[in-house]
Write a protein that holds these residues in place. Structure first.
Motif, PDB file in Angstrom:
ATOM      1  N   LEU A 430       0.826  -1.207   0.000  1.00  0.00           N
ATOM      2  CA  LEU A 430       0.000   0.000   0.000  1.00  0.00           C
ATOM      3  C   LEU A 430       0.862   1.260   0.000  1.00  0.00           C
ATOM      4  N   GLU A 431       1.917   1.263   0.796  1.00  0.00           N
ATOM      5  CA  GLU A 431       2.788   2.437   0.851  1.00  0.00           C
ATOM      6  C   GLU A 431       3.542   2.641  -0.457  1.00  0.00           C
ATOM      7  N   ALA A 432       3.688   1.554  -1.221  1.00  0.00           N
ATOM      8  CA  ALA A 432       4.344   1.655  -2.524  1.00  0.00           C
ATOM      9  C   ALA A 432       3.358   2.028  -3.634  1.00  0.00           C
ATOM     10  N   GLY A 433       2.094   2.225  -3.257  1.00  0.00           N
ATOM     11  CA  GLY A 433       1.121   2.674  -4.241  1.00  0.00           C
ATOM     12  C   GLY A 433       0.125   1.642  -4.711  1.00  0.00           C
ATOM     13  N   ALA A 434       0.021   0.520  -4.041  1.00  0.00           N
ATOM     14  CA  ALA A 434      -0.938  -0.507  -4.459  1.00  0.00           C
ATOM     15  C   ALA A 434      -2.364   0.023  -4.315  1.00  0.00           C
ATOM     16  N   ASP A 435      -3.174  -0.224  -5.329  1.00  0.00           N
ATOM     17  CA  ASP A 435      -4.579   0.204  -5.337  1.00  0.00           C
ATOM     18  C   ASP A 435      -5.423  -0.892  -4.697  1.00  0.00           C
ATOM     19  N   PRO A 436      -6.111  -0.603  -3.583  1.00  0.00           N
ATOM     20  CA  PRO A 436      -6.882  -1.652  -2.906  1.00  0.00           C
ATOM     21  C   PRO A 436      -8.242  -1.953  -3.550  1.00  0.00           C
ATOM     22  N   LEU A 450     -13.574 -11.561   8.228  1.00  0.00           N
ATOM     23  CA  LEU A 450     -12.905 -12.310   9.291  1.00  0.00           C
ATOM     24  C   LEU A 450     -12.555 -11.443  10.499  1.00  0.00           C
ATOM     25  N   GLY A 451     -13.046 -10.232  10.517  1.00  0.00           N
ATOM     26  CA  GLY A 451     -12.892  -9.388  11.701  1.00  0.00           C
ATOM     27  C   GLY A 451     -11.500  -8.875  11.963  1.00  0.00           C
ATOM     28  N   TRP A 452     -10.690  -8.652  10.914  1.00  0.00           N
ATOM     29  CA  TRP A 452      -9.328  -8.175  11.101  1.00  0.00           C
ATOM     30  C   TRP A 452      -9.351  -6.643  11.157  1.00  0.00           C
ATOM     31  N   MET A 453      -9.563  -6.103  12.334  1.00  0.00           N
ATOM     32  CA  MET A 453      -9.710  -4.653  12.503  1.00  0.00           C
ATOM     33  C   MET A 453      -8.492  -3.888  12.002  1.00  0.00           C
ATOM     34  N   GLU A 454      -7.311  -4.343  12.388  1.00  0.00           N
ATOM     35  CA  GLU A 454      -6.091  -3.625  12.009  1.00  0.00           C
ATOM     36  C   GLU A 454      -5.897  -3.639  10.505  1.00  0.00           C
ATOM     37  N   MET A 455      -6.171  -4.786   9.872  1.00  0.00           N
ATOM     38  CA  MET A 455      -6.049  -4.885   8.423  1.00  0.00           C
ATOM     39  C   MET A 455      -7.089  -4.007   7.734  1.00  0.00           C
ATOM     40  N   ALA A 456      -8.331  -4.056   8.224  1.00  0.00           N
ATOM     41  CA  ALA A 456      -9.387  -3.248   7.623  1.00  0.00           C
ATOM     42  C   ALA A 456      -9.053  -1.761   7.732  1.00  0.00           C
ATOM     43  N   ALA A 457      -8.567  -1.341   8.908  1.00  0.00           N
ATOM     44  CA  ALA A 457      -8.217   0.066   9.105  1.00  0.00           C
ATOM     45  C   ALA A 457      -7.098   0.493   8.159  1.00  0.00           C
ATOM     46  N   LEU A 458      -6.108  -0.388   7.982  1.00  0.00           N
ATOM     47  CA  LEU A 458      -5.004  -0.086   7.076  1.00  0.00           C
ATOM     48  C   LEU A 458      -5.513   0.109   5.647  1.00  0.00           C
ATOM     49  N   LEU A 459      -6.368  -0.776   5.197  1.00  0.00           N
ATOM     50  CA  LEU A 459      -6.914  -0.679   3.840  1.00  0.00           C
ATOM     51  C   LEU A 459      -7.770   0.574   3.674  1.00  0.00           C
ATOM     52  N   LEU A 460      -8.549   0.880   4.682  1.00  0.00           N
ATOM     53  CA  LEU A 460      -9.397   2.077   4.608  1.00  0.00           C
ATOM     54  C   LEU A 460      -8.552   3.349   4.569  1.00  0.00           C
ATOM     55  N   ARG A 461      -7.477   3.382   5.325  1.00  0.00           N
ATOM     56  CA  ARG A 461      -6.596   4.571   5.313  1.00  0.00           C
ATOM     57  C   ARG A 461      -5.979   4.789   3.943  1.00  0.00           C
ATOM     58  N   HIS A 462      -5.842   3.706   3.178  1.00  0.00           N
ATOM     59  CA  HIS A 462      -5.246   3.819   1.843  1.00  0.00           C
ATOM     60  C   HIS A 462      -6.289   3.787   0.737  1.00  0.00           C
ATOM     61  N   GLY A 463      -7.527   4.102   1.102  1.00  0.00           N
ATOM     62  CA  GLY A 463      -8.526   4.337   0.069  1.00  0.00           C
ATOM     63  C   GLY A 463      -9.352   3.158  -0.368  1.00  0.00           C
ATOM     64  N   ALA A 464      -9.412   2.093   0.413  1.00  0.00           N
ATOM     65  CA  ALA A 464     -10.266   0.967   0.033  1.00  0.00           C
ATOM     66  C   ALA A 464     -11.719   1.422  -0.034  1.00  0.00           C
ATOM     67  N   ASN A 465     -12.439   0.953  -1.013  1.00  0.00           N
ATOM     68  CA  ASN A 465     -13.835   1.341  -1.219  1.00  0.00           C
ATOM     69  C   ASN A 465     -14.716   0.709  -0.153  1.00  0.00           C
ATOM     70  N   VAL A 466     -15.132   1.526   0.806  1.00  0.00           N
ATOM     71  CA  VAL A 466     -15.911   1.017   1.930  1.00  0.00           C
ATOM     72  C   VAL A 466     -17.321   0.605   1.509  1.00  0.00           C
ATOM     73  N   ASN A 467     -17.756   1.081   0.329  1.00  0.00           N
ATOM     74  CA  ASN A 467     -19.093   0.743  -0.168  1.00  0.00           C
ATOM     75  C   ASN A 467     -19.060  -0.283  -1.290  1.00  0.00           C
ATOM     76  N   ALA A 468     -17.970  -1.047  -1.355  1.00  0.00           N
ATOM     77  CA  ALA A 468     -17.842  -2.056  -2.416  1.00  0.00           C
ATOM     78  C   ALA A 468     -18.952  -3.091  -2.320  1.00  0.00           C
ATOM     79  N   GLN A 469     -19.300  -3.639  -3.485  1.00  0.00           N
ATOM     80  CA  GLN A 469     -20.353  -4.642  -3.556  1.00  0.00           C
ATOM     81  C   GLN A 469     -19.777  -5.989  -3.997  1.00  0.00           C
TER      82      GLN A 469
END
Length: 641
Positions: A430-436, A450-469
């Motif tokens: 992600l820090e190298a520019g990976a698009d989530p 799977l309830g991985w809070m830390e992973m989810a937070a990391l992805l959200l901070r880097h622009g993961a689409n929280v409204n993905a379908q």
């Protein structure tokens, strides 16, 4: 001393004994390690590769057909507790030794211990046991050749010269067995007394092949001198040069080539000798064969090159040698994989470093898979870092063909790292520019499911689409809510990052009665794409939250969602859920009550800023309480008034 012809008739010391008694004496000699047998053994001239086995025992007499490989050295020294002159037998040790030694036949014991005197007496008696074959087809001569007992070989050949080429049930001759043991003196004697140098066993392995396998220079030299066929192939198509290349013996390779060995001979898998040397990491043999004209890029039947094999097996020196000889690092297997791919796969970091500068990015794109995919899939974090620093595309996608190999149709290195719960690799990508947001299934959905809070937070901070379908499991509200709404902490994380809560309260039925629906409908346990699944109608939030599994938390879920919306009207299904418990009456009132102005302002500001800008609020010169309020760290209070 050498055994003379006259010695064969001198057996008067045993003239009164029967064969069984004579064989029993041989056994007793081996047990007591008498001075007589020791002195006779020490006086016997040994070949250059021969070892005195007079005091040696073995626990089990192994099978000698080809599936069994005889030991490279004579049988191991007798274990502690076996009675001999330094360890006199006791009642217990004798009992243990009986179990240890009874597997040896009397004749095997006699020959193994080189008791030439007893053997001559058996010869003089015309004992049939010398030419009788055991279950494996071995006769006494095979035993003598196998154990390198030259005097026994001489006695048996002179007594039965026609037995020199007798084959065992596995088509082994005495010469082949002597060659296996590297018993040069036995090999020379057998050759001079009519042994056929080219009789092969059932695997079509000749004495020359066996000698090359055992790396016995002197035996190879003898066999070649007596006309061994240097290009004779085994059932696997292997020649002596193949096996010598595996063993890394340059001098034997030189001898074979001088005798006419062909460099380009392929085995049944299309493998040449230099390829074999690369498989086993024999850099010196690679250099020697290449100098003699071997093809450093000669591919096997599956397209693998010598460099590919050396990289696969982690042979650093062989890789260095092949690269110095201009081996092609961009020659793929039929599978499309390059040497760099397999080096990453097998975690050979040093080789990866060597291959990066000589591997074409165009060749990697053509392969349909980046080394980063493999590094992420196999959790090779150090290699992930190495490849990122070398400039590999962190957003490279698997080819359609390779993506179809996975049920979830994954395509990016990031998806692999998230799927593996590898937070460190995910952060590096992600820090190298990976698009989530490039995969069919958003990686965020894996973390949420799977309830991985830390992973989810990391992805959200880097622009993961929280409204993905999830296209194959459509819902009228964000899939991230659908797949794990029972975790209130995860739900709040999603809502804080802009998840669309209002869509949860949009119901086509409103206050009208809802049609019956299957309570079994719920998000899939695994994210999979299947063309066999029929199209589904979108799941409504009221339908999902009514599942029996959510009975205890349905109220708190709805209450939390209400904090992130303005004026909404609950449908009849949601009202039914909330009215099922008296302690949820306040939630119904919360929905019916006019929303506070501060709440409406907060929602408006958040909507105008957008998810990405909300993360930058702390950089603005705003009062800390205001920032906390906008980020839902605090609720509406007098602190802001």
């Amino acid at each position: 001393m050498a055994v003379c012809e006259e010695n064969l008739s001198d057996y008067s010391a045993y003239s009164e004994l029967c064969d069984d008694e004579l064989l029993q004496i041989a056994i007793q000699r081996s047990l007591t390690d008498t001075n007589q047998s020791s002195s006779a053994s020490s006086a016997r001239p040994a070949g250059p590769n021969q070892t005195n086995t007079n005091s040696i025992q073995r626990c089990v007499d192994p099978p000698r057909h080809r599936p069994y490989s005889p030991p490279p050295q004579p049988p191991p020294a007798q274990p502690a507790g076996v009675p001999n002159s330094a360890n006199p037998p006791t009642g217990l040790s004798w009992f243990l030794y009986k179990g240890f030694a009874r597997v040896l036949s009397p004749l095997q014991s006699l020959i193994m211990n080189g008791d030439s005197e007893a053997l001559m007496d058996l010869v003089g008696r015309g004992s049939s046991s010398l030419t009788d074959q055991n279950d494996e087809g071995w006769i006494a001569l095979h035993e003598a050749a196998y154990y390198g007992q030259l005097q026994c070989v001489q006695i048996l050949i002179r007594a039965h010269p026609d037995s020199v080429n007798v084959c065992s049930s596995w088509s082994q001759t005495a010469l082949l067995l002597a060659a296996w043991g590297g018993n040069t003196s036995c090999v020379e004697f057998l050759l001079k007394h009519g042994a056929d140098v080219n009789i092969a066993n059932k695997e079509r392995e000749t004495p020359l092949f066996t000698a090359c396998e055992r790396q016995s220079e002197s035996v190879v030299e003898l066999l070649l001198k007596f006309g061994a066929q240097v290009n004779r192939c085994t059932l696997q198509g292997e020649t002596p040069l193949h096996i010598a290349s595996i063993q890394g013996h340059v001098q034997i390779c030189r001898m074979l080539l001088a005798a006419g060995a062909r460099l380009q001979t392929r085995n049944i898998y299309g493998i040449q000798p230099l390829f074999r040397a690369s498989q086993s990491g024999q850099a010196d043999v690679i250099k020697f064969l290449a100098k003699k004209g071997a093809d450093v890029n000669g591919q096997a039947g599956d397209g693998a090159s010598p460099l590919f094999e050396a990289c696969k097996n982690g042979h650093v020196s062989a890789v260095e040698m092949l690269l110095s000889l201009k081996a092609d690092a961009n020659r793929p297997k039929r599978s499309g994989l390059l040497p760099l791919h397999v080096a990453v796969l097998n975690h050979h970091t040093q080789i990866v470093t060597m291959l990066i500068p000589v591997t074409s990015r165009a060749s990697i794109r053509h392969s349909g898979i980046s080394p980063l995919h493999i590094a992420a899939e196999k959790d090779r974090d150090n290699i992930v870092k190495l490849l990122i620093e070398a400039g590999f595309d962190v957003n490279a996608k698997l080819s359609d063909e390779r993506s179809l190999m996975y049920e979830d149709r994954r395509s990016t290195p990031l998806y692999f790292s998230v799927y593996n719960r590898n937070l460190e690799a995910t952060q590096m990508l992600l820090e190298a520019g990976a698009d989530p947001n490039r995969d069919v299934f958003n990686p965020l959905l894996i973390a949420v499911r799977l309830g991985w809070m830390e992973m989810a937070a990391l992805l959200l901070r880097h622009g993961a689409n929280v409204n993905a379908q999830i296209s194959i499991h459509p819902s009228s509200f964000p899939s991230a809510i659908l797949i794990n709404m029972e975790s209130l902490s995860m739900l709040k994380l999603l809502l804080d990052h802009g998840c669309d809560a209002r869509s949860c309260f949009v119901c086509p039925h409103g206050l009208k009665p809802h049609p019956a629906f299957s309570m079994a409908r719920h998000p899939t346990e695994e994210l999979q794409v299947s063309g066999d699944e029929p199209p589904q109608n979108p799941i409504q939030f009221c339908e999902a939250v009514s599942r029996p599994s959510l009975f205890c938390v349905s109220g708190p879920i709805i209450s939390l969602l209400l904090d992130y919306v303005d004026h909404v009207r609950l449908c009849s299904q949601l009202l039914e859920v909330l009215q099922s418990r008296s302690d949820w009456t306040s939630i119904v009132l919360k929905a019916a009550t006019t929303r506070p102005l501060m709440q409406l302002c907060r929602l408006k500001i958040r909507r105008l800023l957008g998810v990405q800008r909300l993360q930058l609020l702390h950089k603005l010169p705003l009062p800390v309480p205001l920032i906390r309020f906008l980020l839902y760290d605090i609720h509406c209070s007098s602190e802001l008034t």
